[in-house]
Design a protein around this motif. Structure first.
Motif, mmCIF file in Angstrom:
data_model
loop_
_atom_site.group_PDB
_atom_site.id
_atom_site.type_symbol
_atom_site.label_atom_id
_atom_site.label_comp_id
_atom_site.label_asym_id
_atom_site.label_seq_id
_atom_site.Cartn_x
_atom_site.Cartn_y
_atom_site.Cartn_z
ATOM 1 N N GLU A 190 0.877 -1.181 0.000
ATOM 2 C CA GLU A 190 0.000 0.000 0.000
ATOM 3 C C GLU A 190 0.910 1.226 0.000
ATOM 4 O O GLU A 190 1.051 1.923 1.007
ATOM 5 N N PRO A 191 1.581 1.455 -1.131
ATOM 6 C CA PRO A 191 2.662 2.447 -1.147
ATOM 7 C C PRO A 191 2.161 3.895 -1.142
ATOM 8 O O PRO A 191 1.019 4.155 -1.505
ATOM 9 N N ASN A 192 3.064 4.809 -0.761
ATOM 10 C CA ASN A 192 2.710 6.230 -0.840
ATOM 11 C C ASN A 192 3.344 6.895 -2.056
ATOM 12 O O ASN A 192 3.166 8.083 -2.289
ATOM 13 N N GLY A 240 3.482 -4.278 6.514
ATOM 14 C CA GLY A 240 2.516 -4.004 7.593
ATOM 15 C C GLY A 240 1.158 -3.550 7.110
ATOM 16 O O GLY A 240 0.287 -3.239 7.928
ATOM 17 N N SER A 241 0.932 -3.514 5.789
ATOM 18 C CA SER A 241 -0.379 -3.071 5.297
ATOM 19 C C SER A 241 -1.406 -4.188 5.416
ATOM 20 O O SER A 241 -1.078 -5.362 5.230
ATOM 21 N N PRO A 242 -2.682 -3.853 5.664
ATOM 22 C CA PRO A 242 -3.731 -4.890 5.679
ATOM 23 C C PRO A 242 -3.892 -5.546 4.306
ATOM 24 O O PRO A 242 -4.428 -6.634 4.199
ATOM 25 N N ILE A 248 7.262 -9.710 -1.298
ATOM 26 C CA ILE A 248 7.525 -8.364 -1.810
ATOM 27 C C ILE A 248 7.538 -8.261 -3.327
ATOM 28 O O ILE A 248 7.509 -7.178 -3.859
ATOM 29 N N TRP A 249 7.555 -9.343 -4.049
ATOM 30 C CA TRP A 249 7.565 -9.235 -5.511
ATOM 31 C C TRP A 249 6.189 -9.458 -6.101
ATOM 32 O O TRP A 249 6.033 -9.606 -7.288
ATOM 33 N N GLN A 250 5.192 -9.602 -5.266
ATOM 34 C CA GLN A 250 3.866 -9.907 -5.794
ATOM 35 C C GLN A 250 2.908 -8.735 -5.614
ATOM 36 O O GLN A 250 3.062 -7.954 -4.683
ATOM 37 N N PRO A 251 1.907 -8.644 -6.525
ATOM 38 C CA PRO A 251 0.922 -7.585 -6.338
ATOM 39 C C PRO A 251 0.134 -7.814 -5.052
ATOM 40 O O PRO A 251 0.006 -8.963 -4.614
ATOM 41 N N PRO A 252 -0.377 -6.743 -4.434
ATOM 42 C CA PRO A 252 -1.117 -6.909 -3.185
ATOM 43 C C PRO A 252 -2.412 -7.665 -3.398
ATOM 44 O O PRO A 252 -2.909 -7.757 -4.512
ATOM 45 N N ARG A 253 -2.959 -8.156 -2.271
ATOM 46 C CA ARG A 253 -4.251 -8.827 -2.343
ATOM 47 C C ARG A 253 -5.305 -7.829 -2.759
ATOM 48 O O ARG A 253 -5.200 -6.643 -2.443
ATOM 49 N N LYS A 254 -6.319 -8.347 -3.462
ATOM 50 C CA LYS A 254 -7.397 -7.439 -3.855
ATOM 51 C C LYS A 254 -8.224 -7.104 -2.633
ATOM 52 O O LYS A 254 -8.432 -7.961 -1.777
ATOM 53 N N ALA A 255 -8.723 -5.890 -2.602
ATOM 54 C CA ALA A 255 -9.659 -5.526 -1.538
ATOM 55 C C ALA A 255 -10.905 -6.379 -1.747
ATOM 56 O O ALA A 255 -11.234 -6.730 -2.877
#
Ligand SMILES: C[S@@+](CC[C@H](N)C(=O)[O-])C[C@H]1O[C@@H](n2cnc3c(N)ncnc32)[C@H](O)[C@@H]1O
Length: 407
Positions: A190-192, A240-242, A248-255
């Motif tokens: 969940e980057p800034n 630490g993002s929900p 670290i090389w994978q796309p985040p989970r979908k909401a």
């Protein structure tokens, strides 16, 4: 004025000497009963670069020129409207008629003058992530944070992908031995910030831009699943993002998927707003309830939700949306959630790469238009794809956009 520096064996300015030792300061001693202060290791050595280093001749993008089409801004260049900026091309004397001081689209050049040096600092995040970069002051949304610099090398030569940004034509920026502070930016699901590949005076360069306002002391992060290239390594992520994917090389989970009703509430009046039960207008929602009347209202709401969704989809294909999404690195015509459905995007990226690297149409907007028509490429998608690929073709694209399917 300089002082004799024992360590460097030369007369160095005092500030330079102190700077070298900053990371070697011992942590404060803890009081009895307190946890011992965390041990901060030495910053691993690396050569500091201010711009990319090219050890041999490499194939780079053609120099943008008036013949390929200038940005067409008059008086001043604004990042949100300058055609070059939308295409992720930095303005320069050959492709911008605006005075340098009035042009916002010179971010890489300004960074090179040291304009952004005081924005961020390297710090020890802890044993899980190692060193990282954090903001020294508030950084506004969209702001240029740092350039990712290193050695320009062929991807085949890379053995350690930890500090690498991939470039087109099988090249990469390798910051493992030499680079700038951006090499310390850690991954977050969940980057800034967002890392974007730009063309500056005919060269590919990668900049890190704020994707929202960043507070002083906040860690600066971007998602590694964007430009980092493939890696066999798949380290555990500690962002630490929900939404953390765990790697670290994978796309985040979908909401979690939203129901039609929630979607409708989110998109009332065709705007991404959280307001519910707005009154007036075609996207009004009825209040929730258990009675038959409210069930009927639910059905009606579903129909309305569909209408709102259609309306919303149409809105996202508008040029203003294209520009905003291109700036935050989201392919046009996709929602933030859909952005992570990589497969579709990869296909479209492959097609666009083949399409845009076809020499036949380069000086022939007519041919470009015909090809676009044959391929039924959704309007706007090609613009974002070209931006993502770092290709410069405003005049051909503009003509292609004249095609009936794009009106
Ligand atoms: C480009 S380096 C970032 C700087 C690095 N932390 C350092 O100390 O030099 C990338 C490496 O940092 C670590 N890293 C970055 N983001 C991470 C995260 N979210 N969770 C765990 N480790 C991370 C991984 O070891 C990764 O290979």
């Amino acid at each position: 004025m300089g002082i004799w520096c024992k360590k460097q064996g030369a007369c160095r300015p005092f500030a330079a000497c102190i700077k070298k030792r900053l990371h070697k300061r011992r942590p404060p001693l803890s009081r009895p009963g307190e946890d011992p202060a965390p041990e901060v290791p030495d910053l691993p050595p690396y050569e500091r670069l201010w711009h990319n280093r090219c050890r041999r001749e490499v194939l780079l993008a053609p120099e943008p020129s008036q013949s390929l089409g200038a940005c067409a801004c008059t008086g001043c260049c604004k990042l949100e409207s300058c055609l070059n900026a939308v295409m992720l091309v930095e303005c320069g004397p050959h492709c911008c008629g605006v005075e340098e001081a009035e042009c916002e689209n010179r971010q890489f050049s300004r960074a090179q003058l040291g304009d952004y040096e005081d924005l961020a600092e390297v710090f020890w995040t802890g044993p899980l992530k190692g060193f990282g970069l954090r903001a020294r002051r508030t950084i506004p949304n969209g702001h240029f944070v740092a350039e990712y610099v290193g050695d320009i090398v062929s991807q085949e030569r890379i053995s350690n992908w930890q500090y690498v940004m991939s470039l087109p034509h099988g090249l990469a920026i390798d910051a493992s031995k030499a680079g700038g502070p951006a090499r310390f930016i850690n991954h977050s699901c969940e980057p800034n910030c967002v890392a974007q590949r730009w063309q500056v005076a005919g060269r590919y360069r990668v900049g890190v831009f704020a994707a929202r306002e960043i507070q002083a002391e906040e860690e600066i992060t971007f998602s590694y699943s964007n430009l980092r290239g493939q890696s066999s390594s798949s380290d555990a992520c500690h962002c630490g993002s929900p939404l953390c994917s765990g790697r670290i090389w994978q796309p985040p989970r979908k909401a979690p998927k939203k129901t039609a009703k929630v979607k409708a509430a989110d998109t009332a009046s065709c705007k991404p707003t959280k307001k519910r039960r707005q009154r007036g207008g075609t996207c009004d929602l009825a209040p929730p309830g258990n009675s038959k009347a409210s069930e009927a209202a639910d059905v009606e709401n579903d129909a309305e939700a569909q209408q709102v969704e259609d309306c919303n989809q149409e809105a996202t294909s508008r040029i203003a949306e294209d520009v905003r999404q291109a700036q935050v690195g989201i392919p046009v015509g996709k929602t933030v959630e859909a952005h992570w459905e990589q497969h579709d995007w990869e296909l479209s990226e492959k097609f666009c790469e083949a399409f845009f690297s076809n020499a036949a149409w380069q000086n022939s907007p007519k041919e470009a238009r015909q090809m676009l028509e044959q391929q039924q490429l959704p309007c706007g998608r090609e613009l974002a794809a070209a931006s993502a690929l770092g290709l410069y073709l405003p005049s051909a694209l503009l003509s292609a956009r004249e095609s009936p399917q794009c009106r």
